[in-house]
Write an enzyme that holds these catalytic residues in place. Structure first.
Site, PDB file in Angstrom:
ATOM      1  N   LYS A  53       8.716 -37.997   7.384  1.00  0.00           N
ATOM      2  CA  LYS A  53       8.412 -39.210   8.154  1.00  0.00           C
ATOM      3  C   LYS A  53       9.526 -39.529   9.142  1.00  0.00           C
ATOM      4  O   LYS A  53       9.265 -40.093  10.216  1.00  0.00           O
ATOM      5  CB  LYS A  53       8.153 -40.396   7.224  1.00  0.00           C
ATOM      6  CG  LYS A  53       6.681 -40.583   6.923  1.00  0.00           C
ATOM      7  CD  LYS A  53       6.145 -39.664   5.874  1.00  0.00           C
ATOM      8  CE  LYS A  53       5.235 -38.579   6.297  1.00  0.00           C
ATOM      9  NZ  LYS A  53       4.793 -37.715   5.181  1.00  0.00           N
ATOM     10  N   THR A 145       8.413 -32.954 -13.706  1.00  0.00           N
ATOM     11  CA  THR A 145       9.110 -31.879 -12.984  1.00  0.00           C
ATOM     12  C   THR A 145       8.449 -31.506 -11.660  1.00  0.00           C
ATOM     13  O   THR A 145       8.908 -30.589 -10.973  1.00  0.00           O
ATOM     14  CB  THR A 145       9.242 -30.637 -13.880  1.00  0.00           C
ATOM     15  OG1 THR A 145       7.951 -30.348 -14.440  1.00  0.00           O
ATOM     16  CG2 THR A 145      10.220 -30.872 -15.019  1.00  0.00           C
ATOM     17  N   SER A 147       6.340 -30.356  -8.341  1.00  0.00           N
ATOM     18  CA  SER A 147       5.586 -29.218  -7.807  1.00  0.00           C
ATOM     19  C   SER A 147       6.425 -28.416  -6.831  1.00  0.00           C
ATOM     20  O   SER A 147       7.519 -28.825  -6.442  1.00  0.00           O
ATOM     21  CB  SER A 147       4.347 -29.745  -7.080  1.00  0.00           C
ATOM     22  OG  SER A 147       4.748 -30.567  -6.010  1.00  0.00           O
ATOM     23  N   ILE A 186       0.170 -31.618   4.838  1.00  0.00           N
ATOM     24  CA  ILE A 186       1.538 -31.183   5.150  1.00  0.00           C
ATOM     25  C   ILE A 186       1.551 -30.284   6.388  1.00  0.00           C
ATOM     26  O   ILE A 186       2.395 -30.440   7.273  1.00  0.00           O
ATOM     27  CB  ILE A 186       2.177 -30.488   3.924  1.00  0.00           C
ATOM     28  CG1 ILE A 186       2.374 -31.503   2.788  1.00  0.00           C
ATOM     29  CG2 ILE A 186       3.506 -29.827   4.291  1.00  0.00           C
ATOM     30  CD1 ILE A 186       2.906 -30.928   1.486  1.00  0.00           C
ATOM     31  N   LEU A 188      -0.571 -30.242   8.918  1.00  0.00           N
ATOM     32  CA  LEU A 188      -0.840 -31.005  10.145  1.00  0.00           C
ATOM     33  C   LEU A 188       0.349 -31.889  10.513  1.00  0.00           C
ATOM     34  O   LEU A 188       0.693 -32.025  11.692  1.00  0.00           O
ATOM     35  CB  LEU A 188      -2.107 -31.859   9.985  1.00  0.00           C
ATOM     36  CG  LEU A 188      -3.416 -31.073   9.793  1.00  0.00           C
ATOM     37  CD1 LEU A 188      -4.593 -32.029   9.773  1.00  0.00           C
ATOM     38  CD2 LEU A 188      -3.614 -30.016  10.886  1.00  0.00           C
ATOM     39  N   ASP A 315       3.101 -34.847 -10.049  1.00  0.00           N
ATOM     40  CA  ASP A 315       2.533 -33.612  -9.492  1.00  0.00           C
ATOM     41  C   ASP A 315       2.320 -32.532 -10.543  1.00  0.00           C
ATOM     42  O   ASP A 315       1.550 -31.605 -10.327  1.00  0.00           O
ATOM     43  CB  ASP A 315       3.475 -33.035  -8.419  1.00  0.00           C
ATOM     44  CG  ASP A 315       3.276 -33.681  -7.055  1.00  0.00           C
ATOM     45  OD1 ASP A 315       2.597 -34.719  -6.988  1.00  0.00           O
ATOM     46  OD2 ASP A 315       3.811 -33.142  -6.062  1.00  0.00           O
ATOM     47  N   HIS A 447      -5.931 -62.840  14.759  1.00  0.00           N
ATOM     48  CA  HIS A 447      -6.287 -62.266  16.057  1.00  0.00           C
ATOM     49  C   HIS A 447      -5.102 -62.365  16.994  1.00  0.00           C
ATOM     50  O   HIS A 447      -4.442 -63.396  17.025  1.00  0.00           O
ATOM     51  CB  HIS A 447      -7.477 -63.037  16.649  1.00  0.00           C
ATOM     52  CG  HIS A 447      -7.823 -62.591  18.039  1.00  0.00           C
ATOM     53  ND1 HIS A 447      -8.501 -61.405  18.261  1.00  0.00           N
ATOM     54  CD2 HIS A 447      -7.552 -63.126  19.251  1.00  0.00           C
ATOM     55  CE1 HIS A 447      -8.652 -61.247  19.577  1.00  0.00           C
ATOM     56  NE2 HIS A 447      -8.076 -62.284  20.203  1.00  0.00           N
TER      57      HIS A 447
HETATM   58  C1  LIG Z   1       6.657 -32.040   3.260  1.00  0.00           C
HETATM   59  C2  LIG Z   1       6.041 -32.983   2.258  1.00  0.00           C
HETATM   60  C3  LIG Z   1       5.622 -34.238   2.670  1.00  0.00           C
HETATM   61  C4  LIG Z   1       5.076 -35.130   1.766  1.00  0.00           C
HETATM   62  N1  LIG Z   1       4.690 -36.357   2.211  1.00  0.00           N
HETATM   63  C5  LIG Z   1       4.144 -37.234   1.349  1.00  0.00           C
HETATM   64  C6  LIG Z   1       3.786 -38.543   1.781  1.00  0.00           C
HETATM   65  O1  LIG Z   1       3.964 -38.907   2.940  1.00  0.00           O
HETATM   66  N2  LIG Z   1       3.273 -39.403   0.874  1.00  0.00           N
HETATM   67  C7  LIG Z   1       3.064 -39.027  -0.433  1.00  0.00           C
HETATM   68  O2  LIG Z   1       2.572 -39.832  -1.215  1.00  0.00           O
HETATM   69  N3  LIG Z   1       3.397 -37.800  -0.871  1.00  0.00           N
HETATM   70  C8  LIG Z   1       3.940 -36.899  -0.013  1.00  0.00           C
HETATM   71  N4  LIG Z   1       4.313 -35.668  -0.467  1.00  0.00           N
HETATM   72  C9  LIG Z   1       4.090 -35.342  -1.895  1.00  0.00           C
HETATM   73  C10 LIG Z   1       5.172 -35.958  -2.768  1.00  0.00           C
HETATM   74  O3  LIG Z   1       6.425 -35.493  -2.346  1.00  0.00           O
HETATM   75  C11 LIG Z   1       4.937 -35.607  -4.219  1.00  0.00           C
HETATM   76  O4  LIG Z   1       3.621 -35.998  -4.585  1.00  0.00           O
HETATM   77  C12 LIG Z   1       5.915 -36.328  -5.125  1.00  0.00           C
HETATM   78  O5  LIG Z   1       7.243 -35.976  -4.795  1.00  0.00           O
HETATM   79  C13 LIG Z   1       5.654 -35.982  -6.595  1.00  0.00           C
HETATM   80  O6  LIG Z   1       6.568 -36.645  -7.393  1.00  0.00           O
HETATM   81  P1  LIG Z   1       7.010 -36.088  -8.803  1.00  0.00           P
HETATM   82  O7  LIG Z   1       7.955 -37.095  -9.342  1.00  0.00           O
HETATM   83  O8  LIG Z   1       5.812 -35.749  -9.604  1.00  0.00           O
HETATM   84  O9  LIG Z   1       7.757 -34.711  -8.536  1.00  0.00           O
HETATM   85  P2  LIG Z   1       8.899 -34.255  -7.532  1.00  0.00           P
HETATM   86  O10 LIG Z   1       9.122 -35.227  -6.461  1.00  0.00           O
HETATM   87  O11 LIG Z   1       8.561 -32.860  -7.157  1.00  0.00           O
HETATM   88  O12 LIG Z   1      10.210 -34.264  -8.427  1.00  0.00           O
HETATM   89  C14 LIG Z   1      10.398 -33.406  -9.488  1.00  0.00           C
HETATM   90  C15 LIG Z   1      11.881 -33.306  -9.768  1.00  0.00           C
HETATM   91  O13 LIG Z   1      12.074 -32.634 -11.002  1.00  0.00           O
HETATM   92  C16 LIG Z   1      13.196 -31.776 -10.898  1.00  0.00           C
HETATM   93  N5  LIG Z   1      13.058 -30.758 -11.940  1.00  0.00           N
HETATM   94  C17 LIG Z   1      12.090 -29.821 -12.079  1.00  0.00           C
HETATM   95  N6  LIG Z   1      12.268 -29.111 -13.216  1.00  0.00           N
HETATM   96  C18 LIG Z   1      13.375 -29.618 -13.800  1.00  0.00           C
HETATM   97  C19 LIG Z   1      14.048 -29.328 -15.000  1.00  0.00           C
HETATM   98  N7  LIG Z   1      13.599 -28.405 -15.864  1.00  0.00           N
HETATM   99  N8  LIG Z   1      15.166 -30.021 -15.286  1.00  0.00           N
HETATM  100  C20 LIG Z   1      15.626 -30.984 -14.447  1.00  0.00           C
HETATM  101  N9  LIG Z   1      15.024 -31.314 -13.316  1.00  0.00           N
HETATM  102  C21 LIG Z   1      13.892 -30.652 -12.994  1.00  0.00           C
HETATM  103  C22 LIG Z   1      13.098 -31.244  -9.500  1.00  0.00           C
HETATM  104  O14 LIG Z   1      14.355 -30.745  -9.063  1.00  0.00           O
HETATM  105  C23 LIG Z   1      12.655 -32.496  -8.744  1.00  0.00           C
HETATM  106  O15 LIG Z   1      13.771 -33.232  -8.318  1.00  0.00           O
HETATM  107  C24 LIG Z   1       4.906 -34.752   0.417  1.00  0.00           C
HETATM  108  C25 LIG Z   1       5.326 -33.492  -0.017  1.00  0.00           C
HETATM  109  C26 LIG Z   1       5.891 -32.620   0.885  1.00  0.00           C
HETATM  110  C27 LIG Z   1       6.351 -31.262   0.401  1.00  0.00           C
END
Ligand SMILES: Cc1cc2nc3c(=O)[nH]c(=O)nc-3n(C[C@H](O)[C@H](O)[C@H](O)COP(=O)(O)OP(=O)(O)OC[C@H]3O[C@@H](n4cnc5c(N)ncnc54)[C@H](O)[C@@H]3O)c2cc1C
Length: 468
Positions: A53, A145, A147, A186, A188, A315, A447
């Site tokens: 962003k 953890t 995606s 992503i 687009l 995720d 408005h």
């Molecule tokens: C380029 C891009 C743009 C995006 N834009 C948007 C957006 O505008 N709006 C939106 O809603 N979503 C967006 N997303 C999606 C969003 O980033 C994810 O849906 C979100 O980050 C998921 O959150 P999470 O907490 O499930 O996992 P993540 O954010 O993936 O965090 C997981 C964390 O776990 C850690 N981890 C993994 N395994 C271990 C382990 N064994 N021990 C310790 N740490 C570990 C990783 O290092 C990471 O820090 C975007 C994604 C990308 C790639």
């Protein structure tokens, strides 16, 4: 080897994990969050939502200065991009956000454990960090953890010439040409950033439409608008190979259904065909935690895995891969662990594409309603007929509201238009409260605002829009 005892240990500090840890601590539970990377915040804050962003916001300003200002009576000459400074802005924004999570952890007394977390038993987490291994015990473990980018056979990512979104956030120069494999959100968004800076972008999509999970009208309108902006599309096409040479990548393309191969040469390839659950090194096998056929941790309706006191969110589990979905699951799972009840309405989770104009959706698409045999009424209103949109010179797009034919209850809303991601929030609230199109139509909207388009679309559900 030390062993500290916690009520909750969250593995992963993305929006799912860090929010879960803060909420658990707020509820009086002794909480730790394990993160393997150097900074907190996960994909979203480090290489996802926030940096993308930042680049979208800057490149949009550049685009407007280069192409729209003159028509509005502002002469700025030919604006120039300083990519280094633009990237520095992005890095500063990322740092402020990730450091913000460290601050929130301290404030809420969440212990930040640095290292790779593995489940060593139902109540034990082993953390491997720079200084060796340590074990903590946990009454409850939350897997968050996240995606990673999904790979594609035949394509080797080097994060230089063939990049994922992570590489696309930090290209050292503006490529002359870029092929984006995957016409999803992503692809687009990142394609738009580089196109605005001068790259000729071609999006190659396996399906016969872009944004395949959104309402068909949104897909069509977005393709029309992005084509007008200069993006090219090769739909129903698959990429079978990428060969990297000096300063170029040669792609082999075929019709999705199969057929003659065709070559395409570009400077940079962005692989953006989706994301998949990340569970490497987590020790799920050892702990006996089940995953489904797509590698996602299996959970019930209360985020419980098949192993007692181990939960999973974000995720890494089923559902939309969105930061706010992960956050909401983080809050609810913490509340469930604390003995409260929690619930998420998955029909009220908005999805936004942050191009210009933006696209935003919530609830059912028309295609879903048809397949599910639900009788509905649709009301649509264009931004072209809105005074504020005209004043802003941003008249592309529309708001479409879908309501139950019998009860008028709002079932979905789909927007292409300026600030669509902000406008959708009104309809998300209405869906959450079980409200009707008539409720929106009878609510006073200031408005002149873009929100009036939402009101007019609600009026259109009943065939009585005023301004068209
Ligand atoms: C380029 C891009 C743009 C995006 N834009 C948007 C957006 O505008 N709006 C939106 O809603 N979503 C967006 N997303 C999606 C969003 O980033 C994810 O849906 C979100 O980050 C998921 O959150 P999470 O907490 O499930 O996992 P993540 O954010 O993936 O965090 C997981 C964390 O776990 C850690 N981890 C993994 N395994 C271990 C382990 N064994 N021990 C310790 N740490 C570990 C990783 O290092 C990471 O820090 C975007 C994604 C990308 C790639």
């Amino acid at each position: 080897m030390s062993s500290e005892a916690y009520d909750v240990v969250v593995i992963g500090s993305g929006p799912g994990g860090y929010v879960c840890a803060i909420r658990a601590a707020q509820l009086g539970l002794k909480t730790a969050c394990v993160e393997k990377d150097n900074t907190l915040g996960g994909t979203c804050l480090n290489v996802g939502c926030i940096p993308s962003k930042a680049l979208l916001s800057v490149s949009e300003k550049y685009e407007h200065a280069a192409h729209d200002f003159a028509g509005l009576g502002i002469d700025v000459g030919t604006p120039k991009i300083d990519l280094k400074r633009m990237m520095a802005h992005k890095d500063k924004v990322v740092a402020a956000n990730t450091q913000g999570i460290s601050f929130l952890f301290k404030k809420n007394k969440v212990d930040h454990l640095v290292g790779l977390g593995a489940i060593a038993g139902p109540n034990t987490v082993e953390i491997t960090g720079k200084d060796g291994k340590k074990t903590v015990t946990a009454k409850n473990i939350v897997i968050a953890t996240g995606s990673e980018s999904t790979p594609l056979p035949g394509i080797t990512v080097d994060e230089k010439q063939v990049v994922t979104s992570t590489g696309a956030l930090s290209l050292p120069k503006v490529p002359a040409t870029m092929a984006v494999i995957g016409g999803g959100v992503i692809g687009l968004e990142m394609g738009t950033v580089w196109q605005r800076l001068g790259t000729k972008v071609t999006v190659i999509e396996f399906m016969d439409r872009i944004l395949p999970t959104m309402d068909m009208e949104i897909s069509k309108e977005m393709k029309k608008i992005l084509t007008k902006q200069g993006m090219e599309f090769k739909l129903a096409t698959k990429v079978t190979k990428a060969e990297t040479g000096k300063g170029k990548v040669t792609l082999t393309l075929e019709a999705a259904a199969g057929g003659n191969a065709e070559k395409m040469e570009v400077e940079t390839v962005l692989l953006a065909i989706g994301r998949r659950a990340y569970t490497q090194g987590l020790g799920l096998d050892r702990a006996g935690v089940k995953v489904d056929n797509r590698g996602r941790v299996e959970i019930d309706d209360h985020f419980r895995t098949n192993v007692q006191n181990i939960y999973a969110i974000g995720d890494v589990v089923r559902g939309a891969m969105l930061a706010h979905k992960a956050e909401d699951e983080g809050v609810v799972v913490a509340e469930i662990i604390a003995g409260q009840s929690g619930h998420i309405n998955y029909d009220a989770i908005p999805g936004v594409v942050y191009t210009f104009p933006e696209a935003a959706s919530v609830g059912k698409t028309e295609e879903e309603l048809k397949t599910q045999g639900i009788a509905y009424k649709a009301g649509k209103f264009p931004f072209m007929a809105n005074g504020r949109a005209r004043a802003m010179n941003a008249t592309d797009g529309f708001v479409k509201i879908l309501a139950d034919a019998k009860t008028d209850r709002v079932l979905g809303c789909h927007i292409v238009g300026p600030e669509a991601g902000t406008l959708i929030a009104e309809v998300v609230s209405v869906i959450e409260f079980g409200g009707s199109a008539e409720d929106i139509a009878r609510t006073c909207h200031a408005h002149p605002t873009l929100n009036e388009v939402v009101k007019e679309a609600a009026l259109a559900v009943d065939g009585r829009p005023i301004h068209i």
